[in-house]
Motif scaffolding. Structure first.
Motif, PDB file in Angstrom:
ATOM      1  N   MET A 173       9.438 -50.788  39.576  1.00  0.00           N
ATOM      2  CA  MET A 173       9.183 -51.035  40.989  1.00  0.00           C
ATOM      3  C   MET A 173       9.833 -52.356  41.366  1.00  0.00           C
ATOM      4  SD  MET A 173       5.554 -51.137  42.985  1.00  0.00           S
ATOM      5  CE  MET A 173       4.932 -52.629  42.271  1.00  0.00           C
ATOM      6  N   CYS A 174      10.619 -52.380  42.421  1.00  0.00           N
ATOM      7  CA  CYS A 174      11.332 -53.597  42.810  1.00  0.00           C
ATOM      8  C   CYS A 174      10.523 -54.456  43.775  1.00  0.00           C
ATOM      9  CB  CYS A 174      12.676 -53.249  43.423  1.00  0.00           C
ATOM     10  SG  CYS A 174      12.582 -52.418  45.016  1.00  0.00           S
ATOM     11  N   GLY A 175       9.486 -53.924  44.355  1.00  0.00           N
ATOM     12  CA  GLY A 175       8.647 -54.698  45.255  1.00  0.00           C
ATOM     13  C   GLY A 175       9.059 -54.614  46.709  1.00  0.00           C
ATOM     14  N   VAL A 176      10.163 -53.941  47.018  1.00  0.00           N
ATOM     15  CA  VAL A 176      10.641 -53.858  48.392  1.00  0.00           C
ATOM     16  C   VAL A 176       9.722 -52.990  49.247  1.00  0.00           C
ATOM     17  CG1 VAL A 176      12.533 -53.026  49.852  1.00  0.00           C
ATOM     18  CG2 VAL A 176      13.036 -54.303  47.775  1.00  0.00           C
ATOM     19  N   CYS A 177       9.298 -51.850  48.723  1.00  0.00           N
ATOM     20  CA  CYS A 177       8.526 -50.885  49.515  1.00  0.00           C
ATOM     21  C   CYS A 177       7.027 -50.968  49.267  1.00  0.00           C
ATOM     22  CB  CYS A 177       9.010 -49.473  49.217  1.00  0.00           C
ATOM     23  SG  CYS A 177       8.660 -48.951  47.524  1.00  0.00           S
ATOM     24  N   ALA A 191      13.052 -55.780  40.204  1.00  0.00           N
ATOM     25  CA  ALA A 191      12.812 -54.522  39.498  1.00  0.00           C
ATOM     26  C   ALA A 191      12.010 -54.812  38.234  1.00  0.00           C
ATOM     27  CB  ALA A 191      14.129 -53.844  39.152  1.00  0.00           C
ATOM     28  N   SER A 192      11.154 -53.886  37.862  1.00  0.00           N
ATOM     29  CA  SER A 192      10.351 -54.058  36.657  1.00  0.00           C
ATOM     30  C   SER A 192      10.137 -52.711  35.978  1.00  0.00           C
ATOM     31  CB  SER A 192       9.016 -54.730  36.984  1.00  0.00           C
ATOM     32  OG  SER A 192       8.324 -54.008  37.951  1.00  0.00           O
ATOM     33  N   SER A 193       9.567 -52.750  34.785  1.00  0.00           N
ATOM     34  CA  SER A 193       9.346 -51.549  33.966  1.00  0.00           C
ATOM     35  C   SER A 193      10.650 -50.775  33.767  1.00  0.00           C
ATOM     36  CB  SER A 193       8.274 -50.652  34.600  1.00  0.00           C
ATOM     37  OG  SER A 193       7.064 -51.354  34.740  1.00  0.00           O
ATOM     38  N   ILE A 194      11.683 -51.481  33.349  1.00  0.00           N
ATOM     39  CA  ILE A 194      13.011 -50.902  33.198  1.00  0.00           C
ATOM     40  C   ILE A 194      13.226 -50.469  31.756  1.00  0.00           C
ATOM     41  CG2 ILE A 194      15.481 -51.408  33.326  1.00  0.00           C
ATOM     42  CD1 ILE A 194      14.595 -53.683  35.354  1.00  0.00           C
ATOM     43  N   VAL A 195      13.677 -49.238  31.582  1.00  0.00           N
ATOM     44  CA  VAL A 195      14.084 -48.732  30.271  1.00  0.00           C
ATOM     45  C   VAL A 195      15.395 -47.992  30.474  1.00  0.00           C
ATOM     46  CG1 VAL A 195      13.523 -47.245  28.319  1.00  0.00           C
ATOM     47  CG2 VAL A 195      11.694 -48.476  29.493  1.00  0.00           C
ATOM     48  N   VAL A 196      16.427 -48.411  29.754  1.00  0.00           N
ATOM     49  CA  VAL A 196      17.729 -47.757  29.802  1.00  0.00           C
ATOM     50  C   VAL A 196      18.043 -47.304  28.384  1.00  0.00           C
ATOM     51  CG1 VAL A 196      20.178 -47.989  30.347  1.00  0.00           C
ATOM     52  CG2 VAL A 196      18.478 -49.292  31.658  1.00  0.00           C
ATOM     53  N   THR A 197      18.380 -46.011  28.221  1.00  0.00           N
ATOM     54  CA  THR A 197      18.676 -45.463  26.903  1.00  0.00           C
ATOM     55  C   THR A 197      20.031 -44.777  26.927  1.00  0.00           C
ATOM     56  OG1 THR A 197      16.312 -45.063  26.561  1.00  0.00           O
ATOM     57  CG2 THR A 197      17.830 -43.963  25.068  1.00  0.00           C
ATOM     58  N   GLN A 198      20.838 -45.052  25.936  1.00  0.00           N
ATOM     59  CA  GLN A 198      22.125 -44.391  25.747  1.00  0.00           C
ATOM     60  C   GLN A 198      22.030 -43.635  24.439  1.00  0.00           C
ATOM     61  OE1 GLN A 198      25.654 -43.090  24.581  1.00  0.00           O
ATOM     62  NE2 GLN A 198      25.167 -44.912  23.416  1.00  0.00           N
ATOM     63  N   THR A 199      22.092 -42.317  24.507  1.00  0.00           N
ATOM     64  CA  THR A 199      21.966 -41.500  23.310  1.00  0.00           C
ATOM     65  C   THR A 199      23.298 -40.853  22.974  1.00  0.00           C
ATOM     66  OG1 THR A 199      21.276 -39.592  24.614  1.00  0.00           O
ATOM     67  CG2 THR A 199      19.535 -40.986  23.724  1.00  0.00           C
ATOM     68  N   SER A 200      23.498 -40.579  21.692  1.00  0.00           N
ATOM     69  CA  SER A 200      24.729 -39.905  21.264  1.00  0.00           C
ATOM     70  C   SER A 200      24.497 -38.402  21.238  1.00  0.00           C
ATOM     71  CB  SER A 200      25.159 -40.408  19.888  1.00  0.00           C
ATOM     72  OG  SER A 200      24.175 -40.099  18.933  1.00  0.00           O
ATOM     73  N   ASP A 201      25.583 -37.650  21.206  1.00  0.00           N
ATOM     74  CA  ASP A 201      25.494 -36.189  21.176  1.00  0.00           C
ATOM     75  C   ASP A 201      25.105 -35.658  19.804  1.00  0.00           C
ATOM     76  OD1 ASP A 201      26.131 -35.864  23.824  1.00  0.00           O
ATOM     77  OD2 ASP A 201      28.270 -35.596  23.457  1.00  0.00           O
ATOM     78  N   ASN A 202      25.293 -36.461  18.778  1.00  0.00           N
ATOM     79  CA  ASN A 202      24.986 -35.996  17.433  1.00  0.00           C
ATOM     80  C   ASN A 202      23.990 -36.959  16.783  1.00  0.00           C
ATOM     81  OD1 ASN A 202      26.622 -38.186  16.845  1.00  0.00           O
ATOM     82  ND2 ASN A 202      28.447 -36.919  16.634  1.00  0.00           N
ATOM     83  N   SER A 203      23.792 -36.815  15.505  1.00  0.00           N
ATOM     84  CA  SER A 203      22.759 -37.595  14.820  1.00  0.00           C
ATOM     85  C   SER A 203      23.229 -38.944  14.301  1.00  0.00           C
ATOM     86  CB  SER A 203      22.190 -36.775  13.662  1.00  0.00           C
ATOM     87  OG  SER A 203      23.226 -36.500  12.744  1.00  0.00           O
ATOM     88  N   GLU A 210      20.797 -46.365  21.793  1.00  0.00           N
ATOM     89  CA  GLU A 210      20.651 -47.760  22.212  1.00  0.00           C
ATOM     90  C   GLU A 210      19.581 -47.803  23.299  1.00  0.00           C
ATOM     91  OE1 GLU A 210      24.589 -50.223  22.446  1.00  0.00           O
ATOM     92  OE2 GLU A 210      24.885 -48.214  23.271  1.00  0.00           O
ATOM     93  N   ARG A 211      18.797 -48.876  23.318  1.00  0.00           N
ATOM     94  CA  ARG A 211      17.751 -48.982  24.320  1.00  0.00           C
ATOM     95  C   ARG A 211      17.638 -50.410  24.825  1.00  0.00           C
ATOM     96  NH1 ARG A 211      12.205 -45.908  24.370  1.00  0.00           N
ATOM     97  NH2 ARG A 211      13.795 -44.353  24.135  1.00  0.00           N
ATOM     98  N   VAL A 212      17.479 -50.530  26.136  1.00  0.00           N
ATOM     99  CA  VAL A 212      17.219 -51.805  26.783  1.00  0.00           C
ATOM    100  C   VAL A 212      15.864 -51.684  27.468  1.00  0.00           C
ATOM    101  CG1 VAL A 212      17.946 -53.432  28.563  1.00  0.00           C
ATOM    102  CG2 VAL A 212      19.660 -52.220  27.212  1.00  0.00           C
ATOM    103  N   LYS A 213      14.996 -52.666  27.240  1.00  0.00           N
ATOM    104  CA  LYS A 213      13.682 -52.700  27.896  1.00  0.00           C
ATOM    105  C   LYS A 213      13.514 -54.041  28.588  1.00  0.00           C
ATOM    106  CE  LYS A 213      11.019 -49.817  24.711  1.00  0.00           C
ATOM    107  NZ  LYS A 213       9.832 -49.816  23.841  1.00  0.00           N
ATOM    108  N   ILE A 214      13.051 -53.975  29.830  1.00  0.00           N
ATOM    109  CA  ILE A 214      12.762 -55.190  30.592  1.00  0.00           C
ATOM    110  C   ILE A 214      11.451 -54.956  31.329  1.00  0.00           C
ATOM    111  CG2 ILE A 214      13.607 -56.873  32.260  1.00  0.00           C
ATOM    112  CD1 ILE A 214      16.399 -55.527  31.983  1.00  0.00           C
ATOM    113  N   LYS A 215      10.431 -55.745  31.006  1.00  0.00           N
ATOM    114  CA  LYS A 215       9.155 -55.593  31.706  1.00  0.00           C
ATOM    115  C   LYS A 215       9.270 -56.033  33.159  1.00  0.00           C
ATOM    116  CE  LYS A 215       6.175 -55.808  27.701  1.00  0.00           C
ATOM    117  NZ  LYS A 215       5.098 -56.509  27.023  1.00  0.00           N
ATOM    118  N   GLY A 216      10.016 -57.110  33.390  1.00  0.00           N
ATOM    119  CA  GLY A 216      10.258 -57.576  34.749  1.00  0.00           C
ATOM    120  C   GLY A 216       9.102 -58.358  35.320  1.00  0.00           C
ATOM    121  N   PRO A 217       9.212 -58.749  36.554  1.00  0.00           N
ATOM    122  CA  PRO A 217      10.303 -58.491  37.485  1.00  0.00           C
ATOM    123  C   PRO A 217      11.519 -59.361  37.168  1.00  0.00           C
ATOM    124  CG  PRO A 217       8.681 -59.895  38.543  1.00  0.00           C
ATOM    125  CD  PRO A 217       8.126 -59.528  37.190  1.00  0.00           C
ATOM    126  N   ILE A 218      12.706 -58.797  37.415  1.00  0.00           N
ATOM    127  CA  ILE A 218      13.932 -59.535  37.134  1.00  0.00           C
ATOM    128  C   ILE A 218      14.263 -60.458  38.311  1.00  0.00           C
ATOM    129  CG2 ILE A 218      14.840 -57.848  35.498  1.00  0.00           C
ATOM    130  CD1 ILE A 218      16.663 -56.775  37.703  1.00  0.00           C
TER     131      ILE A 218
END
Length: 120
Positions: free
Chosen positions: A1-5, A41-53, A102-110
């Motif tokens: 949630m970014c807090g704007v709304c 923005a807060s509670s941010i999780v960005v994940t980049q996954t590969s197609d294989n193992s 790969e994973r990025v986590k940010i509790k925020g607010p940024i």
């Protein structure tokens, strides 16, 4: 949630790329824009996954509006976990690029806008 709304999601710009896979088709070699995270923005999780193992050759990167990278910038890939403190003390947690996902986590607010990219 970014807090704007106030939490009603009426002005959420990230809703289109959250909770599903980001698929843009073929990407060019180099840094490719995924999204921009708004101030507060807060509670941010960005994940980049590969197609294989096993890890692939795509890497998450986050930079600020001055183009200073928090990690994986200047074509230098960080293989191990890393924490970066933003100006207000909020911690950006990065899993490292040696994982299947790969994973990025940010509790925020940024305190500033951040740009999420994929290095191909």
């Amino acid at each position: 949630m970014c807090g704007v709304c106030g939490g009603d999601n009426s002005s959420c710009l990230l809703n289109a790329v959250s909770n599903h896979m980001f698929e843009s088709g073929p990407m060019e070699y180099g840094y490719n824009l995924v999204t921009q995270l708004p101030i507060n923005a807060s509670s941010i999780v960005v994940t980049q996954t590969s197609d294989n193992s096993k890890p692939d050759e795509n890497y998450l990167a986050i930079k600020d509006l001055k183009s200073s990278y928090l990690f994986n910038g200047k074509y230098i890939v960080m293989m191990y976990s890393f924490e970066h403190k933003l100006g207000n003390g909020v911690v950006v947690e990065f899993s490292g690029s040696d994982h299947e996902s790969e994973r990025v986590k940010i509790k925020g607010p940024i305190p500033e806008e951040l740009i999420v990219e994929v290095l191909v």
